[in-house]
Design a protein around this motif. Structure first.
Motif, PDB file in Angstrom:
ATOM      1  N   LYS A  10       0.849  -1.193   0.000  1.00  0.00           N
ATOM      2  CA  LYS A  10       0.000   0.000   0.000  1.00  0.00           C
ATOM      3  C   LYS A  10       0.886   1.246   0.000  1.00  0.00           C
ATOM      4  N   GLY A  11       0.427   2.307  -0.666  1.00  0.00           N
ATOM      5  CA  GLY A  11       1.176   3.555  -0.653  1.00  0.00           C
ATOM      6  C   GLY A  11       1.459   4.023   0.763  1.00  0.00           C
ATOM      7  N   GLY A  12       2.689   4.450   1.000  1.00  0.00           N
ATOM      8  CA  GLY A  12       3.066   4.930   2.325  1.00  0.00           C
ATOM      9  C   GLY A  12       3.683   3.895   3.229  1.00  0.00           C
ATOM     10  N   THR A  13       3.734   2.634   2.776  1.00  0.00           N
ATOM     11  CA  THR A  13       4.325   1.579   3.610  1.00  0.00           C
ATOM     12  C   THR A  13       5.831   1.460   3.424  1.00  0.00           C
ATOM     13  N   GLY A  14       6.375   2.157   2.431  1.00  0.00           N
ATOM     14  CA  GLY A  14       7.815   2.093   2.205  1.00  0.00           C
ATOM     15  C   GLY A  14       8.239   0.941   1.320  1.00  0.00           C
ATOM     16  N   LYS A  15       7.417   0.584   0.340  1.00  0.00           N
ATOM     17  CA  LYS A  15       7.739  -0.569  -0.517  1.00  0.00           C
ATOM     18  C   LYS A  15       9.006  -0.338  -1.330  1.00  0.00           C
ATOM     19  N   THR A  16       9.236   0.892  -1.796  1.00  0.00           N
ATOM     20  CA  THR A  16      10.449   1.173  -2.563  1.00  0.00           C
ATOM     21  C   THR A  16      11.688   1.018  -1.691  1.00  0.00           C
ATOM     22  N   THR A  17      11.602   1.468  -0.462  1.00  0.00           N
ATOM     23  CA  THR A  17      12.713   1.301   0.476  1.00  0.00           C
ATOM     24  C   THR A  17      12.997  -0.175   0.721  1.00  0.00           C
ATOM     25  N   VAL A  18      11.954  -0.961   0.917  1.00  0.00           N
ATOM     26  CA  VAL A  18      12.127  -2.393   1.160  1.00  0.00           C
ATOM     27  C   VAL A  18      12.698  -3.073  -0.076  1.00  0.00           C
ATOM     28  N   ALA A  19      12.215  -2.700  -1.255  1.00  0.00           N
ATOM     29  CA  ALA A  19      12.750  -3.281  -2.496  1.00  0.00           C
ATOM     30  C   ALA A  19      14.241  -2.988  -2.623  1.00  0.00           C
ATOM     31  N   ALA A  20      14.644  -1.753  -2.331  1.00  0.00           N
ATOM     32  CA  ALA A  20      16.054  -1.371  -2.423  1.00  0.00           C
ATOM     33  C   ALA A  20      16.894  -2.135  -1.404  1.00  0.00           C
ATOM     34  N   ALA A  21      16.393  -2.251  -0.174  1.00  0.00           N
ATOM     35  CA  ALA A  21      17.124  -2.992   0.855  1.00  0.00           C
ATOM     36  C   ALA A  21      17.232  -4.470   0.496  1.00  0.00           C
ATOM     37  N   LEU A  22      16.174  -5.017  -0.097  1.00  0.00           N
ATOM     38  CA  LEU A  22      16.198  -6.424  -0.519  1.00  0.00           C
ATOM     39  C   LEU A  22      17.234  -6.638  -1.622  1.00  0.00           C
ATOM     40  N   ALA A  23      17.312  -5.693  -2.563  1.00  0.00           N
ATOM     41  CA  ALA A  23      18.311  -5.799  -3.634  1.00  0.00           C
ATOM     42  C   ALA A  23      19.726  -5.819  -3.052  1.00  0.00           C
ATOM     43  N   LEU A  24      19.969  -4.982  -2.064  1.00  0.00           N
ATOM     44  CA  LEU A  24      21.278  -4.970  -1.395  1.00  0.00           C
ATOM     45  C   LEU A  24      21.537  -6.285  -0.665  1.00  0.00           C
ATOM     46  N   ALA A  25      20.523  -6.771   0.042  1.00  0.00           N
ATOM     47  CA  ALA A  25      20.674  -8.018   0.798  1.00  0.00           C
ATOM     48  C   ALA A  25      20.984  -9.194  -0.128  1.00  0.00           C
ATOM     49  N   LEU A  26      20.321  -9.232  -1.271  1.00  0.00           N
ATOM     50  CA  LEU A  26      20.509 -10.343  -2.205  1.00  0.00           C
ATOM     51  C   LEU A  26      21.842 -10.259  -2.949  1.00  0.00           C
ATOM     52  N   PRO A 183       8.053 -20.931 -10.190  1.00  0.00           N
ATOM     53  CA  PRO A 183       8.803 -20.782  -8.934  1.00  0.00           C
ATOM     54  C   PRO A 183       9.932 -19.761  -9.033  1.00  0.00           C
ATOM     55  N   GLU A 184      10.236 -19.303 -10.255  1.00  0.00           N
ATOM     56  CA  GLU A 184      11.262 -18.268 -10.413  1.00  0.00           C
ATOM     57  C   GLU A 184      10.836 -16.937  -9.815  1.00  0.00           C
ATOM     58  N   THR A 185       9.531 -16.762  -9.572  1.00  0.00           N
ATOM     59  CA  THR A 185       8.985 -15.486  -9.111  1.00  0.00           C
ATOM     60  C   THR A 185       8.405 -15.611  -7.710  1.00  0.00           C
ATOM     61  N   ALA A 186       8.578 -14.562  -6.908  1.00  0.00           N
ATOM     62  CA  ALA A 186       7.916 -14.453  -5.605  1.00  0.00           C
ATOM     63  C   ALA A 186       7.440 -13.016  -5.440  1.00  0.00           C
ATOM     64  N   VAL A 187       6.175 -12.850  -5.052  1.00  0.00           N
ATOM     65  CA  VAL A 187       5.595 -11.522  -4.856  1.00  0.00           C
ATOM     66  C   VAL A 187       5.483 -11.255  -3.355  1.00  0.00           C
ATOM     67  N   HIS A 188       6.249 -10.284  -2.878  1.00  0.00           N
ATOM     68  CA  HIS A 188       6.236  -9.922  -1.454  1.00  0.00           C
ATOM     69  C   HIS A 188       5.372  -8.680  -1.248  1.00  0.00           C
ATOM     70  N   LEU A 189       4.669  -8.633  -0.137  1.00  0.00           N
ATOM     71  CA  LEU A 189       3.833  -7.484   0.182  1.00  0.00           C
ATOM     72  C   LEU A 189       4.346  -6.787   1.434  1.00  0.00           C
ATOM     73  N   VAL A 190       4.507  -5.471   1.330  1.00  0.00           N
ATOM     74  CA  VAL A 190       4.989  -4.644   2.440  1.00  0.00           C
ATOM     75  C   VAL A 190       3.784  -4.005   3.125  1.00  0.00           C
ATOM     76  N   THR A 191       3.810  -3.998   4.451  1.00  0.00           N
ATOM     77  CA  THR A 191       2.695  -3.419   5.194  1.00  0.00           C
ATOM     78  C   THR A 191       3.214  -2.722   6.443  1.00  0.00           C
ATOM     79  N   LEU A 192       2.297  -2.092   7.151  1.00  0.00           N
ATOM     80  CA  LEU A 192       2.560  -1.518   8.469  1.00  0.00           C
ATOM     81  C   LEU A 192       1.639  -2.207   9.462  1.00  0.00           C
ATOM     82  N   LEU A 193       1.923  -2.057  10.750  1.00  0.00           N
ATOM     83  CA  LEU A 193       1.041  -2.647  11.767  1.00  0.00           C
ATOM     84  C   LEU A 193      -0.136  -1.703  12.041  1.00  0.00           C
TER      85      LEU A 193
END
Length: 325
Positions: A10-26, A183-193
């Motif tokens: 959802k907008g405002g959950t920081g999905k772009t930030t999480v995507a960028a951090a995931l790219a670094l982690a991987l 199985p090559e694809t995984a869709v992750h969802l970012v949320t807030l509490l």
């Protein structure tokens, strides 16, 4: 780990930030990751504190262990020109169409075509190999559209059904779907509490599953630190005001007499504790809802200093600790 990691939220959950951090982690330990942006917001460039990304794959970061993160901001008009050149060899005629506005017209009136081009470019990067036969990228991470549009965006086969039953567009959509539903694809969802993001996450997961798209993980972003646990909160609920005043006085925060400094601090302190208790209860409720979704659940902390490049690396480290690498 799937080689195409799609991140939505959802907008405002920081999905772009999480995507960028995931790219670094991987990208740790010598891996090579491509981070793809499809919405034209240049959010990736801002996070990595670099100039606006062009329509080309460009190295933007080095991960711990020597890995590399590349980024690509996909322009649907230029992607369509690539597509026309690939299948129809239009050359200069394609550039002429762009000048006449035909390319923008085509991608505007046919949003399904636009999504095929965007997802197709990412899937091409997933499949691409170098001369030695190795994949060009170990992982491709897509900063995808928000949760409310993610299923339609990824389910391009249905979207182009009204455009083409046969031919290159149809074949391209089929090739894209073979990657997206594998199985090559995984869709992750970012949320807030929070109630609305959690509900939208649950709805998004249901839609993805109904479309038979592979759901990966739920990532809870911006989680506040736990200041008081359940036992502390029970104590706050039952403690006498006089006991709090005495404790404050003993800590050197004023006398316990009525009107003293300690007495003045009691009400604001208990009000703060009550507000925290209410938020704690709501967050626990949302954790329970997320727990019922039957997916791996990860939490990323709210960074006290705000989000900058150092914070991005901090989140990447946290994702690695939680097994997302």
């Amino acid at each position: 780990m799937s080689r195409l990691q799609v991140v939505s939220g959802k907008g405002g959950t920081g999905k772009t930030t999480v995507a960028a951090a995931l790219a670094l982690a991987l990208a740790t330990e010598g891996k090579r990751t491509l981070l793809v942006e499809v919405e034209g917001r240049q959010g990736i460039a801002q996070l990595f504190e670099t100039e606006a990304l062009p329509y080309e794959e460009r190295k933007i970061a080095v991960a711990p262990g020597g890995g590399e993160v590349y980024a690509l901001a996909i322009d649907p008009e230029l992607a369509l020109l690539d597509y026309l050149q690939m299948f129809y060899k239009l050359g200069g005629a394609g550039r002429a169409l762009k000048k006449l506005g035909a390319i923008d017209f085509a991608t505007t009136i046919a949003p399904g075509l636009r999504d095929v081009l965007l997802t197709g470019k990412a899937c091409e990067a997933v499949r691409r190999k170098d001369r030695s036969g190795r994949f060009a990228y170990d992982y491709v991470v897509m900063d995808a559209p928000p949760t409310g549009r993610i299923t339609r965006f990824l389910n391009v086969n249905d979207e182009v059904a009204g455009l083409a039953k046969i031919g290159p567009i149809h074949n391209q959509a089929q090739a894209v779907m073979r990657v997206l539903k594998s199985p090559e694809t995984a869709v992750h969802l970012v949320t807030l509490l929070e109630e609305m993001p959690v509900q939208e996450t649950a709805d998004g997961i249901a839609e993805l599953r109904a479309a038979r798209l592979p759901v990966g993980r739920v990532i809870v972003n911006m989680v506040r630190p736990e200041v008081l646990d359940a036992a502390d909160l029970e104590l706050v609920r039952t403690v006498e005001r006089s006991s709090v005043a005495q404790a404050l006085s003993a800590a050197g925060l004023g006398g316990a007499r009525r009107g003293g400094n300690a007495e003045k601090l009691v009400d604001p302190l208990l009000e703060q504790a009550a507000e925290y208790a209410e938020r704690y209860a709501l967050e626990q409720e949302q954790r329970a809802v997320l727990g019922e979704l039957g997916l791996p659940l990860h939490e990323l902390p709210l960074l006290a200093e705000g989000m900058d490049l150092a914070g991005l690396y901090e989140l990447a480290t946290e994702l690695r600790k939680q097994g997302l690498s």
